[in-house]
Design an enzyme around this catalytic site. Sequence first.
Site, PDB file in Angstrom:
ATOM      1  N   TYR A 149     -59.893  38.175 -59.610  1.00 31.41           N
ATOM      2  CA  TYR A 149     -61.122  37.923 -60.374  1.00 31.41           C
ATOM      3  C   TYR A 149     -60.928  38.481 -61.787  1.00 31.41           C
ATOM      4  O   TYR A 149     -61.191  37.813 -62.783  1.00 31.41           O
ATOM      5  CB  TYR A 149     -62.325  38.569 -59.685  1.00 31.41           C
TER       6      TYR A 149
HETATM    7  N1  LIG Z   1     -73.115  39.182 -60.885  1.00 26.91           N
HETATM    8  C1  LIG Z   1     -72.288  39.978 -61.521  1.00 26.91           C
HETATM    9  O1  LIG Z   1     -72.221  41.182 -61.214  1.00 26.91           O
HETATM   10  C2  LIG Z   1     -71.425  39.457 -62.647  1.00 26.91           C
HETATM   11  C3  LIG Z   1     -70.799  40.391 -63.480  1.00 26.91           C
HETATM   12  C4  LIG Z   1     -70.003  39.930 -64.520  1.00 26.91           C
HETATM   13  C5  LIG Z   1     -69.831  38.580 -64.720  1.00 26.91           C
HETATM   14  N2  LIG Z   1     -70.451  37.679 -63.891  1.00 26.91           N
HETATM   15  C6  LIG Z   1     -70.209  36.258 -64.154  1.00 26.91           C
HETATM   16  O2  LIG Z   1     -71.447  35.608 -64.362  1.00 26.91           O
HETATM   17  C7  LIG Z   1     -71.312  34.228 -64.050  1.00 26.91           C
HETATM   18  C8  LIG Z   1     -72.482  33.814 -63.173  1.00 26.91           C
HETATM   19  O3  LIG Z   1     -72.400  34.503 -61.946  1.00 26.91           O
HETATM   20  P1  LIG Z   1     -73.671  35.038 -61.136  1.00 26.91           P
HETATM   21  O4  LIG Z   1     -73.479  36.485 -60.927  1.00 26.91           O
HETATM   22  O5  LIG Z   1     -74.920  34.544 -61.729  1.00 26.91           O
HETATM   23  O6  LIG Z   1     -73.388  34.400 -59.691  1.00 26.91           O
HETATM   24  P2  LIG Z   1     -74.031  33.183 -58.909  1.00 26.91           P
HETATM   25  O7  LIG Z   1     -75.498  33.379 -58.764  1.00 26.91           O
HETATM   26  O8  LIG Z   1     -73.188  33.035 -57.697  1.00 26.91           O
HETATM   27  O9  LIG Z   1     -73.792  31.936 -59.900  1.00 26.91           O
HETATM   28  C9  LIG Z   1     -72.549  31.306 -60.017  1.00 26.91           C
HETATM   29  C10 LIG Z   1     -72.791  29.878 -60.474  1.00 26.91           C
HETATM   30  O10 LIG Z   1     -71.513  29.239 -60.605  1.00 26.91           O
HETATM   31  C11 LIG Z   1     -71.592  27.993 -59.904  1.00 26.91           C
HETATM   32  N3  LIG Z   1     -70.295  27.529 -59.458  1.00 26.91           N
HETATM   33  C12 LIG Z   1     -69.483  28.067 -58.513  1.00 26.91           C
HETATM   34  N4  LIG Z   1     -68.405  27.266 -58.326  1.00 26.91           N
HETATM   35  C13 LIG Z   1     -68.548  26.221 -59.172  1.00 26.91           C
HETATM   36  C14 LIG Z   1     -67.802  25.058 -59.444  1.00 26.91           C
HETATM   37  N5  LIG Z   1     -66.652  24.779 -58.795  1.00 26.91           N
HETATM   38  N6  LIG Z   1     -68.261  24.173 -60.368  1.00 26.91           N
HETATM   39  C15 LIG Z   1     -69.427  24.410 -61.014  1.00 26.91           C
HETATM   40  N7  LIG Z   1     -70.195  25.480 -60.802  1.00 26.91           N
HETATM   41  C16 LIG Z   1     -69.757  26.368 -59.876  1.00 26.91           C
HETATM   42  C17 LIG Z   1     -72.521  28.285 -58.730  1.00 26.91           C
HETATM   43  O11 LIG Z   1     -72.964  27.073 -58.168  1.00 26.91           O
HETATM   44  P3  LIG Z   1     -73.240  26.938 -56.568  1.00 26.91           P
HETATM   45  O12 LIG Z   1     -74.578  27.569 -56.324  1.00 26.91           O
HETATM   46  O13 LIG Z   1     -73.215  25.482 -56.327  1.00 26.91           O
HETATM   47  O14 LIG Z   1     -72.129  27.674 -55.881  1.00 26.91           O
HETATM   48  C18 LIG Z   1     -73.592  29.092 -59.435  1.00 26.91           C
HETATM   49  O15 LIG Z   1     -74.497  28.246 -60.092  1.00 26.91           O
HETATM   50  C19 LIG Z   1     -69.944  34.086 -63.386  1.00 26.91           C
HETATM   51  O16 LIG Z   1     -69.015  33.566 -64.326  1.00 26.91           O
HETATM   52  C20 LIG Z   1     -69.583  35.498 -63.005  1.00 26.91           C
HETATM   53  O17 LIG Z   1     -68.186  35.710 -62.937  1.00 26.91           O
HETATM   54  C21 LIG Z   1     -71.251  38.096 -62.864  1.00 26.91           C
END
Ligand SMILES: NC(=O)c1ccc[n+]([C@@H]2O[C@H](COP(=O)([O-])OP(=O)(O)OC[C@H]3O[C@@H](n4cnc5c(N)ncnc54)[C@H](OP(=O)(O)O)[C@@H]3O)[C@@H](O)[C@H]2O)c1
Length: 277
Positions: A149
């Site tokens: 990751y």
């Molecule tokens: N949460 C944290 O602690 C954190 C920290 C740092 C960075 N981030 C980053 O923030 C971003 C959003 O994450 P989040 O925490 O909000 O998690 P999340 O709620 O799981 O959201 C992830 C999003 O990405 C979509 N996705 C996954 N696989 C995909 C694909 N093949 N094509 C298109 N869309 C896809 C998901 O769609 P589905 O619902 O269809 O799977 C969902 O809408 C990510 O890039 C993550 O790495 C998160």
Amino acid sequence: MNILLTGTSSGIGQATAQLLLDAGHRVYGTVRKRADAEQLSLHPAFTALIMDVTDRSSIVAVMDTIRASGEPLHAIINNSGVALSGPLETLPESDYRHQFDVNVFGLLAVCQEALPLLHDARAAGLTNVKIVNVSSVSGYITSMFTSMYSASKFAVEAITDGLRRELVPFGIDAISVAPGPVKTPIWDKAKTQTKPYEGTRYEYVLEKLGPYTDAAAASGITPEQVATVILKAVETERPRPDQLVMNKSWLIRLVMLLPKRVQDKMLLKNLDGNKRY
Ligand SMILES: NC(=O)c1ccc[n+]([C@@H]2O[C@H](COP(=O)([O-])OP(=O)(O)OC[C@H]3O[C@@H](n4cnc5c(N)ncnc54)[C@H](OP(=O)(O)O)[C@@H]3O)[C@@H](O)[C@H]2O)c1
């Protein structure tokens, strides 16, 4: 502004879509499942579009829809992402390839397909045209058992810097917003992936990792806090290109200056009592 935002089904993407709409912007929000598209039709300025970032044809179809609207595209926000965890030694190849397919190659594919629209916006005389990539603190520092990751987010940081420098002559900006832990569904999704390590030599470490991960998730900031930073980054001309969004972000920047062996000790403290280290 007209903004393309990927991954609006939950978490940071959903919160960002809501905030951008509240601020008066038009949002093209992408989801993978039609059910999510229907559920999300929250606002007349929101258009849900089906896109899987690992499927180039779905990306092209989204750009065709935006182009057909006749409206310029001011910005794209690459938010879609997955978080894979597990020891590097035993991580299945299909899993770590998927990690890169979504977070790195998918993000680049969206940039490549959207850039002609961003160039068109500039040619039409618009300013403040930009790409915002959602990275992570894991793109600054590598923790154990989320190394791939981290590798994907280090790649996002490199791509962001490369894009920004390559696009200077065209007046298009590229920045990253890198959150620390955020309370979103991504943690629960990642947790289920540790199952394949039951019965391996890493099992006992992963048991310790569970509560540690829960604590990190529980102490995380809200998706709305990240959305606020993204909104400001979109609206501001020349925002800081490397925005770390977490409590005590200065501490991370300080740790990055320390020798790697000292960083190792600090990170391993999280798995205290792990005698094999
Ligand atoms: N949460 C944290 O602690 C954190 C920290 C740092 C960075 N981030 C980053 O923030 C971003 C959003 O994450 P989040 O925490 O909000 O998690 P999340 O709620 O799981 O959201 C992830 C999003 O990405 C979509 N996705 C996954 N696989 C995909 C694909 N093949 N094509 C298109 N869309 C896809 C998901 O769609 P589905 O619902 O269809 O799977 C969902 O809408 C990510 O890039 C993550 O790495 C998160």
